[in-house]
Scaffold this motif. Structure first.
Motif, PDB file in Angstrom:
ATOM      1  N   UNK A   1       0.809  -1.213   0.000  1.00 50.88           N
ATOM      2  CA  UNK A   1       0.000   0.000   0.000  1.00 50.88           C
ATOM      3  C   UNK A   1       0.846   1.268   0.000  1.00 50.88           C
ATOM      4  N   UNK A   2       0.419   2.229  -0.814  1.00 49.35           N
ATOM      5  CA  UNK A   2       1.082   3.530  -0.852  1.00 49.35           C
ATOM      6  C   UNK A   2       0.549   4.456   0.234  1.00 49.35           C
ATOM      7  N   UNK A   3      -0.691   4.249   0.649  1.00 48.45           N
ATOM      8  CA  UNK A   3      -1.279   5.067   1.706  1.00 48.45           C
ATOM      9  C   UNK A   3      -0.499   4.903   3.006  1.00 48.45           C
ATOM     10  N   UNK A   4      -0.594   5.884   3.878  1.00 48.94           N
ATOM     11  CA  UNK A   4       0.027   5.747   5.191  1.00 48.94           C
ATOM     12  C   UNK A   4      -0.557   4.557   5.940  1.00 48.94           C
ATOM     13  N   UNK A   5      -1.875   4.394   5.880  1.00 49.35           N
ATOM     14  CA  UNK A   5      -2.521   3.326   6.645  1.00 49.35           C
ATOM     15  C   UNK A   5      -2.485   2.017   5.860  1.00 49.35           C
ATOM     16  N   UNK A   6      -2.323   0.924   6.590  1.00 52.19           N
ATOM     17  CA  UNK A   6      -2.325  -0.403   5.978  1.00 52.19           C
ATOM     18  C   UNK A   6      -3.763  -0.890   5.806  1.00 52.19           C
ATOM     19  N   UNK A   7      -4.129  -1.272   4.590  1.00 54.66           N
ATOM     20  CA  UNK A   7      -5.452  -1.841   4.335  1.00 54.66           C
ATOM     21  C   UNK A   7      -5.306  -3.156   3.573  1.00 54.66           C
ATOM     22  N   UNK A   8      -5.078  -3.086   2.261  1.00 55.49           N
ATOM     23  CA  UNK A   8      -4.939  -4.344   1.518  1.00 55.49           C
ATOM     24  C   UNK A   8      -3.660  -5.076   1.901  1.00 55.49           C
ATOM     25  N   UNK A   9      -2.635  -4.353   2.306  1.00 57.62           N
ATOM     26  CA  UNK A   9      -1.424  -5.023   2.779  1.00 57.62           C
ATOM     27  C   UNK A   9      -1.741  -5.863   4.009  1.00 57.62           C
ATOM     28  N   UNK A  10      -2.529  -5.305   4.932  1.00 59.56           N
ATOM     29  CA  UNK A  10      -2.840  -6.030   6.157  1.00 59.56           C
ATOM     30  C   UNK A  10      -3.589  -7.326   5.870  1.00 59.56           C
ATOM     31  N   UNK A  11      -4.665  -7.250   5.110  1.00 57.42           N
ATOM     32  CA  UNK A  11      -5.487  -8.445   4.910  1.00 57.42           C
ATOM     33  C   UNK A  11      -4.755  -9.492   4.077  1.00 57.42           C
ATOM     34  N   UNK A  12      -3.917  -9.072   3.136  1.00 55.43           N
ATOM     35  CA  UNK A  12      -3.169 -10.050   2.348  1.00 55.43           C
ATOM     36  C   UNK A  12      -2.046 -10.684   3.156  1.00 55.43           C
ATOM     37  N   UNK A  13      -1.411  -9.916   4.040  1.00 58.68           N
ATOM     38  CA  UNK A  13      -0.418 -10.502   4.944  1.00 58.68           C
ATOM     39  C   UNK A  13      -1.078 -11.507   5.874  1.00 58.68           C
ATOM     40  N   UNK A  14      -2.274 -11.167   6.345  1.00 60.40           N
ATOM     41  CA  UNK A  14      -3.029 -12.082   7.196  1.00 60.40           C
ATOM     42  C   UNK A  14      -3.364 -13.364   6.443  1.00 60.40           C
ATOM     43  N   UNK A  15      -3.822 -13.223   5.219  1.00 62.32           N
ATOM     44  CA  UNK A  15      -4.163 -14.387   4.402  1.00 62.32           C
ATOM     45  C   UNK A  15      -2.937 -15.267   4.174  1.00 62.32           C
ATOM     46  N   UNK A  16      -1.800 -14.643   3.897  1.00 59.63           N
ATOM     47  CA  UNK A  16      -0.571 -15.409   3.639  1.00 59.63           C
ATOM     48  C   UNK A  16      -0.092 -16.117   4.903  1.00 59.63           C
ATOM     49  N   UNK A  17      -0.144 -15.436   6.043  1.00 57.04           N
ATOM     50  CA  UNK A  17       0.297 -16.059   7.288  1.00 57.04           C
ATOM     51  C   UNK A  17      -0.544 -17.255   7.668  1.00 57.04           C
ATOM     52  N   UNK A  18      -1.834 -17.177   7.392  1.00 56.13           N
ATOM     53  CA  UNK A  18      -2.726 -18.288   7.719  1.00 56.13           C
ATOM     54  C   UNK A  18      -2.439 -19.546   6.932  1.00 56.13           C
ATOM     55  N   UNK A  19      -1.768 -19.399   5.792  1.00 58.98           N
ATOM     56  CA  UNK A  19      -1.465 -20.563   4.953  1.00 58.98           C
ATOM     57  C   UNK A  19      -0.377 -21.451   5.539  1.00 58.98           C
ATOM     58  N   UNK A  20       0.227 -21.042   6.657  1.00 54.78           N
ATOM     59  CA  UNK A  20       1.177 -21.932   7.342  1.00 54.78           C
ATOM     60  C   UNK A  20       0.497 -23.210   7.810  1.00 54.78           C
ATOM     61  N   UNK A  21      -0.798 -23.128   8.070  1.00 52.80           N
ATOM     62  CA  UNK A  21      -1.558 -24.315   8.468  1.00 52.80           C
ATOM     63  C   UNK A  21      -2.253 -24.859   7.226  1.00 52.80           C
TER      64      UNK A  21
END
Length: 399
Positions: free
Chosen positions: A181-201
């Protein structure tokens, strides 16, 4: 680059914002944030496809070999909230103790926070350039050589992605550049990082649940954005966010979005439904917005419904935003907004958190605009997109 209204939401509010020219969107300061919020359904589908690919699947599998004795999910700010969403979910699926620990705590108090033994340290980061991010990896590589590391990041050029190319104990999962994300606040970066982290299981339903979540998020944009914009204009100076169990990570992230995007004009609190009674309920003894993320588990929802009815009985809070599926009329009072989303309870827990967070993002975005601020860079002069460099001091001896 602004988003076009001709391919996206029929929402009146979003349509009005999207119909502005690129110059107008830039001048109003919302072009990046709005694009990044609305791109989430498509980026989730793309991230799910990336995770299902043989290369990434092998990388995630190898991160768990040899089997770690514990897993630490770390990051700073929003990134550690992603870890909070994931810790209990991964622990239940992998049967490995999992804990979310802020990078700052690992930097200053590693001996008291990092468990001994062979651990997997998962560093979650949008840019990977926050000063403490690489400092934590460096310190653990030196002090706990038995630990291995997995970096999940959106920035191919960040320190976390580039610094450890020759270090066999560090693996890097890089997401699509659009999620940086280019914005100061995390939006799509947050949810995609969350989605990627969950794939460990590993879960054969993960891709299906991710696609279903993308469809539900689009329904939020299409059918509920106008109502969220209206409630964001209500006269409140505080917002209390409620969730149960792992949803507390989503609650904290949503509260942070409101705090950031309002430039501190709205004070926020993140709490569990059961925890609210033990003192924090006093914060509702003034005009406050209550945002409630309901659980998919019926036995947990019973506790949540009881709390909502109690707030109604005591006439606490100005209004409530309640997110769930098949929300009973008895917990929705006059002036409340019920965001009832068919199919929500069938999602995996990680994907469900992503939907809650999307609601929190929209609510904060509309509040920011109502206050006359710029979502792309709220709190001008106070916050920066990446935390400014600060000195990393050598660790002292434990006393």
């Amino acid at each position: 680059m602004p988003v076009s209204s001709d391919t996206l939401s029929p929402s009146t509010e979003l349509g009005r914002l999207l119909s502005a020219t690129a110059e107008q969107q830039g001048r109003a300061g919302y072009a990046d944030t709005l694009r990044e919020i609305l791109q989430q359904p498509q980026t989730w589908r793309d991230t799910a496809g990336l995770l299902a690919g043989s290369t990434v699947a092998a990388l995630l599998s190898q991160a768990l070999i040899p089997r770690p004795e514990h897993i630490v999910l770390t990051g700073s700010g929003s990134s550690v909230h992603a870890g909070e969403c994931l810790a209990a979910v991964l622990q239940a699926a992998l049967r490995i103790p999992c804990r979310a620990i802020p990078a700052g705590d690992l930097l200053t108090h590693a001996r008291g926070t990092l468990a001994p033994g062979r651990g997997l340290i998962v560093s979650i980061a949008r840019s990977g350039d926050s000063p403490e991010s690489a400092a934590v990896v460096d310190s653990i590589l030196a002090a706990a050589p038995a630990c291995t590391h997995l970096v999940v990041t959106c920035n191919a050029k960040g320190r976390l992605a580039t610094r450890y190319r020759d270090e066999p104990r560090v693996r890097v999962l890089l997401l699509d550049a659009r999620t940086n994300d280019r914005s100061l606040v995390m939006t799509s970066s947050f949810t995609n990082l969350l989605l990627a982290g969950g794939a460990l299981a590993p879960d054969e339903t993960y891709a299906t649940h991710s696609a279903a979540a993308a469809d539900i998020a689009q329904r939020v944009f299409d059918r509920h954005a106008d109502a969220l914009a209206m409630i964001a204009r209500r006269d409140f100076a505080a917002a209390v966010y409620l969730g149960s169990g792992p949803a507390l990570g989503a609650v904290r992230e949503s509260a942070l979005k409101m705090l950031e995007m309002s430039g501190g004009a709205v004070t926020t609190m993140a709490e569990t439904f059961l925890g609210l009674r033990h003192g924090p309920m006093s914060a509702l003894n003034r005009p406050s917005l209550v945002v409630a993320f309901l659980s998919a588990q019926a036995s947990v929802r019973d506790y949540e419904y009881d709390l909502l009815r109690e707030l109604d009985r005591k006439q606490l809070g100005l209004a409530r935003v309640i997110v769930g599926e098949n929300i009973p009329a008895g917990v929705v009072a006059a002036g409340d907004l019920a965001i009832d989303l068919p199919g929500l309870d069938a999602l995996g827990e990680t994907q469900r958190h992503m939907i809650d967070i999307v609601v929190g993002q929209l609510l904060a975005f509309f509040r920011c605009l109502h206050l006359g601020q710029k979502p792309d860079a709220p709190s001008a002069g106070v916050l920066t997109r990446v935390v400014e460099e600060f000195a990393i001091h050598p660790a002292g001896e434990a006393r």
